[in-house]
Write a protein that holds these residues in place. Structure first.
Motif, PDB file in Angstrom:
ATOM      1  N   GLU A 262      46.885  31.189  57.165  1.00  0.00           N
ATOM      2  CA  GLU A 262      45.601  30.680  56.693  1.00  0.00           C
ATOM      3  C   GLU A 262      44.892  31.713  55.819  1.00  0.00           C
ATOM      4  N   THR A 263      45.033  32.990  56.176  1.00  0.00           N
ATOM      5  CA  THR A 263      44.437  34.058  55.362  1.00  0.00           C
ATOM      6  C   THR A 263      45.092  34.129  53.989  1.00  0.00           C
ATOM      7  N   LEU A 264      46.416  34.045  53.964  1.00  0.00           N
ATOM      8  CA  LEU A 264      47.146  34.124  52.697  1.00  0.00           C
ATOM      9  C   LEU A 264      46.897  32.898  51.834  1.00  0.00           C
ATOM     10  N   ASN A 265      46.761  31.740  52.457  1.00  0.00           N
ATOM     11  CA  ASN A 265      46.524  30.516  51.684  1.00  0.00           C
ATOM     12  C   ASN A 265      45.247  30.606  50.854  1.00  0.00           C
ATOM     13  N   GLN A 266      44.301  31.393  51.307  1.00  0.00           N
ATOM     14  CA  GLN A 266      43.056  31.560  50.559  1.00  0.00           C
ATOM     15  C   GLN A 266      43.264  32.334  49.264  1.00  0.00           C
ATOM     16  N   LEU A 267      44.419  33.000  49.142  1.00  0.00           N
ATOM     17  CA  LEU A 267      44.731  33.730  47.909  1.00  0.00           C
ATOM     18  C   LEU A 267      45.393  32.838  46.866  1.00  0.00           C
ATOM     19  N   SER A 268      45.804  31.642  47.271  1.00  0.00           N
ATOM     20  CA  SER A 268      46.527  30.743  46.356  1.00  0.00           C
ATOM     21  C   SER A 268      45.676  30.380  45.151  1.00  0.00           C
ATOM     22  N   GLY A 269      46.344  30.276  44.017  1.00  0.00           N
ATOM     23  CA  GLY A 269      45.649  29.893  42.787  1.00  0.00           C
ATOM     24  C   GLY A 269      46.650  29.681  41.673  1.00  0.00           C
ATOM     25  N   ASP A 270      46.184  29.696  40.435  1.00  0.00           N
ATOM     26  CA  ASP A 270      47.055  29.441  39.286  1.00  0.00           C
ATOM     27  C   ASP A 270      48.088  30.543  39.083  1.00  0.00           C
ATOM     28  N   THR A 271      47.780  31.734  39.563  1.00  0.00           N
ATOM     29  CA  THR A 271      48.701  32.858  39.354  1.00  0.00           C
ATOM     30  C   THR A 271      49.257  33.403  40.668  1.00  0.00           C
ATOM     31  N   THR A 272      48.970  32.721  41.770  1.00  0.00           N
ATOM     32  CA  THR A 272      49.433  33.182  43.086  1.00  0.00           C
ATOM     33  C   THR A 272      49.920  32.003  43.913  1.00  0.00           C
ATOM     34  N   TYR A 273      51.182  32.082  44.366  1.00  0.00           N
ATOM     35  CA  TYR A 273      51.768  31.027  45.194  1.00  0.00           C
ATOM     36  C   TYR A 273      52.150  31.631  46.546  1.00  0.00           C
ATOM     37  N   VAL A 274      51.826  30.895  47.603  1.00  0.00           N
ATOM     38  CA  VAL A 274      52.099  31.356  48.954  1.00  0.00           C
ATOM     39  C   VAL A 274      53.066  30.389  49.634  1.00  0.00           C
ATOM     40  N   PHE A 275      54.121  30.937  50.239  1.00  0.00           N
ATOM     41  CA  PHE A 275      55.121  30.131  50.941  1.00  0.00           C
ATOM     42  C   PHE A 275      55.281  30.677  52.357  1.00  0.00           C
ATOM     43  N   HIS A 276      55.671  29.781  53.266  1.00  0.00           N
ATOM     44  CA  HIS A 276      55.769  30.154  54.673  1.00  0.00           C
ATOM     45  C   HIS A 276      57.129  29.768  55.253  1.00  0.00           C
TER      46      HIS A 276
ATOM     47  N   LEU B 166      49.815  47.090  57.248  1.00  0.00           N
ATOM     48  CA  LEU B 166      48.378  46.842  57.244  1.00  0.00           C
ATOM     49  C   LEU B 166      48.039  45.775  58.275  1.00  0.00           C
ATOM     50  N   ASN B 167      46.761  45.670  58.619  1.00  0.00           N
ATOM     51  CA  ASN B 167      46.322  44.489  59.352  1.00  0.00           C
ATOM     52  C   ASN B 167      45.953  43.402  58.355  1.00  0.00           C
ATOM     53  N   GLU B 168      45.623  42.205  58.851  1.00  0.00           N
ATOM     54  CA  GLU B 168      45.433  41.061  57.962  1.00  0.00           C
ATOM     55  C   GLU B 168      44.270  41.246  56.997  1.00  0.00           C
ATOM     56  N   LYS B 169      43.207  41.917  57.418  1.00  0.00           N
ATOM     57  CA  LYS B 169      42.048  42.117  56.547  1.00  0.00           C
ATOM     58  C   LYS B 169      42.339  43.134  55.451  1.00  0.00           C
ATOM     59  N   ALA B 170      43.009  44.209  55.815  1.00  0.00           N
ATOM     60  CA  ALA B 170      43.316  45.253  54.841  1.00  0.00           C
ATOM     61  C   ALA B 170      44.291  44.758  53.782  1.00  0.00           C
ATOM     62  N   PHE B 171      45.225  43.884  54.170  1.00  0.00           N
ATOM     63  CA  PHE B 171      46.192  43.398  53.195  1.00  0.00           C
ATOM     64  C   PHE B 171      45.493  42.679  52.044  1.00  0.00           C
ATOM     65  N   VAL B 172      44.566  41.791  52.358  1.00  0.00           N
ATOM     66  CA  VAL B 172      43.856  41.043  51.317  1.00  0.00           C
ATOM     67  C   VAL B 172      43.161  42.007  50.362  1.00  0.00           C
ATOM     68  N   LYS B 173      42.549  43.020  50.891  1.00  0.00           N
ATOM     69  CA  LYS B 173      41.838  44.010  50.078  1.00  0.00           C
ATOM     70  C   LYS B 173      42.794  44.724  49.131  1.00  0.00           C
ATOM     71  N   PHE B 174      43.926  45.196  49.677  1.00  0.00           N
ATOM     72  CA  PHE B 174      44.885  45.926  48.850  1.00  0.00           C
ATOM     73  C   PHE B 174      45.558  45.010  47.833  1.00  0.00           C
ATOM     74  N   PHE B 175      45.825  43.765  48.218  1.00  0.00           N
ATOM     75  CA  PHE B 175      46.464  42.824  47.294  1.00  0.00           C
ATOM     76  C   PHE B 175      45.576  42.568  46.078  1.00  0.00           C
ATOM     77  N   LYS B 176      44.315  42.318  46.312  1.00  0.00           N
ATOM     78  CA  LYS B 176      43.396  42.024  45.216  1.00  0.00           C
ATOM     79  C   LYS B 176      43.180  43.222  44.295  1.00  0.00           C
ATOM     80  N   ALA B 177      43.461  44.405  44.808  1.00  0.00           N
ATOM     81  CA  ALA B 177      43.273  45.615  44.007  1.00  0.00           C
ATOM     82  C   ALA B 177      44.468  45.914  43.099  1.00  0.00           C
ATOM     83  N   GLN B 178      45.571  45.183  43.270  1.00  0.00           N
ATOM     84  CA  GLN B 178      46.770  45.429  42.462  1.00  0.00           C
ATOM     85  C   GLN B 178      46.618  44.890  41.043  1.00  0.00           C
TER      86      GLN B 178
END
Length: 254
Positions: free
Chosen positions: A97-111, A216-228
């Motif tokens: 659910e956390t990763l799905n919030q990153l989905s968009g035109d340039t980001t695809y999430v699969f499970h 990382l934990n789930e919160k830190a991953f989102v932060k680091f991902f967006k910084a790439q």
């Protein structure tokens, strides 16, 4: 008629295992119940209603007790495994659910990408890179801490000692190699894969450095991902995402 398809959801493989173990536990309940009824019936008949006697009733009772003890031991073990799978499922859904919030035109999430005798929990295909993600769920109320020195993951115990976790990094390596080979085979594209372990509800001492592995934990991953930085164009991302989508496609009409 054209078939309809859906993609796999987070924790789908674990959900199947949970159903399997729930059925195994049910089997262990049915056998003692069956022989319990037979024993009671035999004791009733031994009172003279039919030709059954006390010997028959005693044998049935012994068999019943044997199955009760045997089933109790098996159920105890099955329940431990079932609880572990349920905990893992809860973790995969939380991260999903956390990763799905990153989905968009340039980001695809699969499970739940299936491999041979294993599955990859999550994959992100993005202009920021391709991420292979393994999740581990720990009770956040217990404040689990881990230390990563770049080559080994250690669990920090309450007495300050470090307990090595030798299986985690090889597991991530295997999953990353599998996805890298699948992309090369299906899309004829060679590219690096970022190896990630999300340790839910944990604190990881890694000096803020992310090199070969992201722990990382789930919160830190989102932060680091967006910084790439964005390193791939949309066309390449779409090509890779289409191939991953084929790997997680399920025929709902089949």
């Amino acid at each position: 008629m054209q078939h309809k398809y859906r993609t796999r959801i987070q924790g789908e493989s674990l959900q199947a295992k949970i159903r399997e173990y729930e059925f195994k536990i049910l089997e262990q309940v049915i056998f003692p119940l069956y022989f319990g009824i037979v024993s009671l019936f035999a004791w009733g008949l031994s009172l003279g209603w039919m030709t059954f006697n006390y010997i028959t009733a005693t044998i049935c009772t012994i068999v019943m007790l044997f199955f009760i003890i045997r089933s109790y031991r098996k159920i105890k073990k099955l329940r431990w495994t079932l609880d572990k799978y349920r905990k893992g499922l809860e973790g995969e859904r939380l991260v999903g659910e956390t990763l799905n919030q990153l989905s968009g035109d340039t980001t695809y999430v699969f499970h739940d990408i299936p491999g041979e005798r294993f599955n990859v929990d999550h994959i992100i295909v993005s202009t920021r890179g391709v991420y292979v993600i393994e999740t581990k769920h720990f009770d956040r109320n217990l404040c689990h801490e881990f230390f990563f020195d770049g080559s080994m993951v250690y669990r920090l115990l309450k007495n300050g000692k470090r307990f090595p976790c030798p299986k985690l990094l090889p597991q991530i390596d295997g999953e990353a190699q599998f996805i890298r080979q699948e992309i090369e085979k299906r899309a004829e594209i060679k590219l690096p894969v970022i190896k990630v372990a999300i340790l839910i509800g944990s604190f990881i001492h890694n000096d803020g450095k992310l090199n070969d592995y992201w722990l990382l934990n789930e919160k830190a991953f989102v932060k680091f991902f967006k910084a790439q930085k964005e390193i791939y164009d949309k066309t390449l991302v779409n090509t890779i995402a289409n191939q991953i989508r084929e790997m997680v496609k399920i025929d709902v009409d089949g």
